[in-house]
Design a protein around this motif. Sequence first.
Motif, short mmCIF file in Angstrom:
data_model
loop_
_atom_site.label_atom_id
_atom_site.label_comp_id
_atom_site.label_asym_id
_atom_site.label_seq_id
_atom_site.Cartn_x
_atom_site.Cartn_y
_atom_site.Cartn_z
N ILE A 111 -30.38 13.17 8.82
CA ILE A 111 -31.65 12.89 8.16
C ILE A 111 -32.36 14.23 7.95
CG2 ILE A 111 -33.89 11.73 8.26
CD1 ILE A 111 -32.65 9.48 9.76
N SER A 113 -35.39 16.65 7.12
CA SER A 113 -36.80 16.37 7.40
C SER A 113 -37.58 16.10 6.12
CB SER A 113 -37.42 17.46 8.26
OG SER A 113 -37.49 18.63 7.54
N LYS A 116 -37.28 12.23 5.36
CA LYS A 116 -37.48 11.29 6.48
C LYS A 116 -37.90 9.90 6.01
CE LYS A 116 -38.98 14.43 10.08
NZ LYS A 116 -40.18 14.98 10.69
N SER A 119 -35.42 6.88 5.43
CA SER A 119 -34.71 6.16 6.49
C SER A 119 -35.39 4.83 6.79
CB SER A 119 -34.68 6.99 7.78
OG SER A 119 -34.16 6.21 8.83
N VAL A 126 -36.96 8.63 13.81
CA VAL A 126 -36.48 9.62 12.83
C VAL A 126 -36.98 11.02 13.20
CG1 VAL A 126 -36.64 10.30 10.42
CG2 VAL A 126 -36.37 7.91 11.00
N ASP A 127 -38.22 11.11 13.67
CA ASP A 127 -38.80 12.41 14.01
C ASP A 127 -38.01 13.13 15.10
OD1 ASP A 127 -40.75 12.29 12.16
OD2 ASP A 127 -42.32 11.54 13.51
#
Length: 362
Positions: A111, A113, A116, A119, A126-127
């Motif tokens: 993923i 950034s 993001k 997703s 995700v972070d």
Amino acid sequence: MAKFNIAVLPGDGIGPEVVEQAVQVINTVGEKYGHEFVIKEGLLGGCAIDSTGEPLPQETLDLCKSCDAVLLGAVGGEKWDSLPGNKRPEAGLLGIRAGLGLYANLRPAVIYSALKGASPLRPDIVDAGVDIMVVRELTGGMYFGDKGRVQTENMGEAAFDTEKYSVYEVERIARLAFEAAMKRRKKLTSVDKANVLESSRLWREVVVRVSKNYPEVELSHMYVDNAAMQLVRNPKQFDVIVTSNMFGDILSDEASMITGSIGMLPSASLGEGSMGLYEPIHGSAPDIAGQDKANPLATILSVAMMMKYSFSLDAVSEAIESAVVRVLEKGYRTADISSPQTTQVVGTKEMGRLIVGEIKSN
Ligand code: NAD
């Protein structure tokens, strides 16, 4: 100066459009890093059927065998959908993998950034970051084992498929996965169903044995049902996952989809030695073919994998990957990955030109 021969099979639909951009990237890194990449084009899929009657002409297979790596676009389309199974474009894909002895499929799920928002996972998950490589065994297990139909005495007609793995098959895929882990964060999760399946118990024994040659890699084991859950609950825990053909089929799709963008996902199929076939995971997207709308990044990232896994040109691979990251961070998107916020929507050709420009200027 190193010289590499690359067989390029653009295929059908958006295949030729995305491959054209990937070839420009190959030429650019060749010039910049002083390597000679010789491109040799061949026919595969629907276009091969139209001109030779076969989805995988012998000439194409011979061409691929004479090269150091293969870059494939995508095959298929409505025009050929009514042909019998062994004459369809997709039969060319299976044929070329078998013909080149490719027994491992590598699919990264990253993923970025800048993407993001694409997703389907919660932002806090995700972070934390997602960067997984799924290594799937490609030529064994249930998809190739004994199968059939039988008449039973008490329950009428029955069907069966057999999951069978030899020590040899597990050893070679395990070695390949450990090697991949050595090129990454040195963590390997072997996924099986050893609480139920004998074939998984052998799988686990062999993986443990192979691990003795890779003391730097941290090995763990996980049952496939738990792995399916952990991939969406806490994907950050994974670096490389190695698994059987059927489990890998399912888990690699799941891992891909948590990134949310089919136009971004490359893959590699590897065999003995350094030969590999590199292709985006998406299909020929007939709905957008010929409109300069296709995202070429999955194919360009497939070239980055080729540089790393077939040619051991890790710095070139990283240069391509970081050019992709920088172009995304500058806000450029093809339509499939665009969002209402930060986006400048560009076409296939412009995206290719931007990546080439980034590679040249860094
Ligand atoms: P697909 O991956 O071609 O398309 C699914 C959706 O994603 C479509 O809406 C398409 O527009 C979009 N999409 C795919 N790639 C994209 C890209 N690079 N940029 C922007 N959007 C993209 O899958 P499908 O529609 O199920 O199949 C179409 C044809 O492709 C069929 O003939 C199928 O058999 C074939 N196929 C080939 C391969 C392969 O060559 N490896 C893989 C899958 C499907």
